[in-house]
Design a protein around this motif. Sequence first.
Motif, PDB file in Angstrom:
ATOM      1  N   TYR A  32      -7.238   7.300   3.214  1.00  0.00           N
ATOM      2  CA  TYR A  32      -6.348   7.600   2.089  1.00  0.00           C
ATOM      3  C   TYR A  32      -6.981   7.235   0.746  1.00  0.00           C
ATOM      4  N   GLY A  33      -8.261   6.858   0.779  1.00  0.00           N
ATOM      5  CA  GLY A  33      -8.994   6.593  -0.457  1.00  0.00           C
ATOM      6  C   GLY A  33      -8.926   5.167  -0.965  1.00  0.00           C
ATOM      7  N   ASN A  34      -8.350   4.246  -0.182  1.00  0.00           N
ATOM      8  CA  ASN A  34      -8.249   2.846  -0.600  1.00  0.00           C
ATOM      9  C   ASN A  34      -9.490   2.071  -0.157  1.00  0.00           C
ATOM     10  N   GLU A  49     -10.046   9.456  -9.618  1.00  0.00           N
ATOM     11  CA  GLU A  49     -10.320   8.505  -8.544  1.00  0.00           C
ATOM     12  C   GLU A  49     -10.534   7.115  -9.121  1.00  0.00           C
ATOM     13  N   LEU A  50      -9.926   6.119  -8.482  1.00  0.00           N
ATOM     14  CA  LEU A  50     -10.053   4.742  -8.938  1.00  0.00           C
ATOM     15  C   LEU A  50     -11.516   4.330  -8.951  1.00  0.00           C
ATOM     16  N   ALA A  51     -11.955   3.764 -10.086  1.00  0.00           N
ATOM     17  CA  ALA A  51     -13.349   3.358 -10.236  1.00  0.00           C
ATOM     18  C   ALA A  51     -13.449   1.835 -10.303  1.00  0.00           C
ATOM     19  N   TRP A  52     -14.646   1.323 -10.015  1.00  0.00           N
ATOM     20  CA  TRP A  52     -14.865  -0.134 -10.000  1.00  0.00           C
ATOM     21  C   TRP A  52     -14.776  -0.719 -11.409  1.00  0.00           C
ATOM     22  N   PHE A  53     -14.771   0.131 -12.429  1.00  0.00           N
ATOM     23  CA  PHE A  53     -14.611  -0.329 -13.809  1.00  0.00           C
ATOM     24  C   PHE A  53     -13.143  -0.486 -14.193  1.00  0.00           C
ATOM     25  N   ILE A  69       0.858  -1.188   0.000  1.00  0.00           N
ATOM     26  CA  ILE A  69       0.000   0.000   0.000  1.00  0.00           C
ATOM     27  C   ILE A  69       0.893   1.236   0.000  1.00  0.00           C
ATOM     28  N   GLY A  70       0.859   1.994  -1.078  1.00  0.00           N
ATOM     29  CA  GLY A  70       1.616   3.228  -1.168  1.00  0.00           C
ATOM     30  C   GLY A  70       0.896   4.355  -0.441  1.00  0.00           C
ATOM     31  N   VAL A  71       1.598   5.011   0.479  1.00  0.00           N
ATOM     32  CA  VAL A  71       0.997   6.079   1.290  1.00  0.00           C
ATOM     33  C   VAL A  71       1.957   7.261   1.383  1.00  0.00           C
TER      34      VAL A  71
END
Length: 353
Positions: A139-141, A87-91, A14-16
Amino acid sequence: MNKATINGIQQVGIGVKDANQAWAWYRKAFKMDVPIFQDSAEAKLMTRYTSGKVESRHAILALNMQGGGGFEIWQYTSKVPEASKEELAWFDLGILAVKIRCRDIHKTYEHLKAVGATMLGEPAKNPVGDWHFYVKDPYGNTFELIENGSWFSKNKDLTGGVAGVVVGVTSVDEALPVYQEHLQQREMRCDETAVWEDFKQVGGKDAKFRRVILQGSSDFTGAFGKLFCQTQVELIETTNQPRNRAFENRNWGDLGFIHVCFDVNGMTAIKEKLANEGIELTVDSENEFDMGKAAGRFSYLEDPDGTLIEMVETFKVPIMEKLGWYLNLSDRKKQSNLPNFVVKLLSLNRVKA
């Protein structure tokens, strides 16, 4: 030559921005409170994935002793880590979520809400009848909490460690040989295409997804196989566009889930088998490497969409570093499990939340 075995998911990288701050939150939220190493060094062998430049980093590998894989909490010290422009999406393609095992889904839900996780939805059942829900860390993960029956030990904590990962792929059929055969997640618990109600928590909306849930063996191999418990990889495919790669135009070590790491034995045999199938190791430390007081051999390969998969063959682990007490795994029978009491000695290093 040692027999080649995949022993379970050792950790997810996990990059933080701040490793110590993130670890404090992960201790509170997921009881990732047993450090295996804390190390600062240069990532000299990873220049293929760091724009050709040797970068410095600080890393913490922490476990939950109830069972499951750990977190390798990874922070650049030579540059400011980059976030994805979108932002990372589920697609999207790559590691979309990390599965965390729990015993009581409703108590775990209340616990995560109390510690400040962003709750994405309420507990629901997945296609194979397991209760689960999704949250985001500060952190948005995205993490998936999932009721699970595979454990190493039991205490009062509500969660265990990593049970698996959710990976977005262009084609399940093309990805299956890597995950099902080479990484030995052979049991197929689900292969269905539908509009999934539980995916609406994570932005699946009304799109159809092919959803394949793979599971590793419960016949544990390797020194720490019992600790890593049974593993799961969920592959998701959709025709919805766009499907961006999670680390497109960014480096390994930037913000987000940077890799999933499997604990292995017989790296040389694994490398030869992969080569015979036309799959190359993109990184191979070959000779012994050191991560602080831990040592072993590590390598990387890519799935068909470029998602990074690490493999580590462990040679040495610190049991009580302050006393100079280390576990040397080089000369033991590689496929056998360590006695439970030896593995539990790792908990002597526990750090309070």
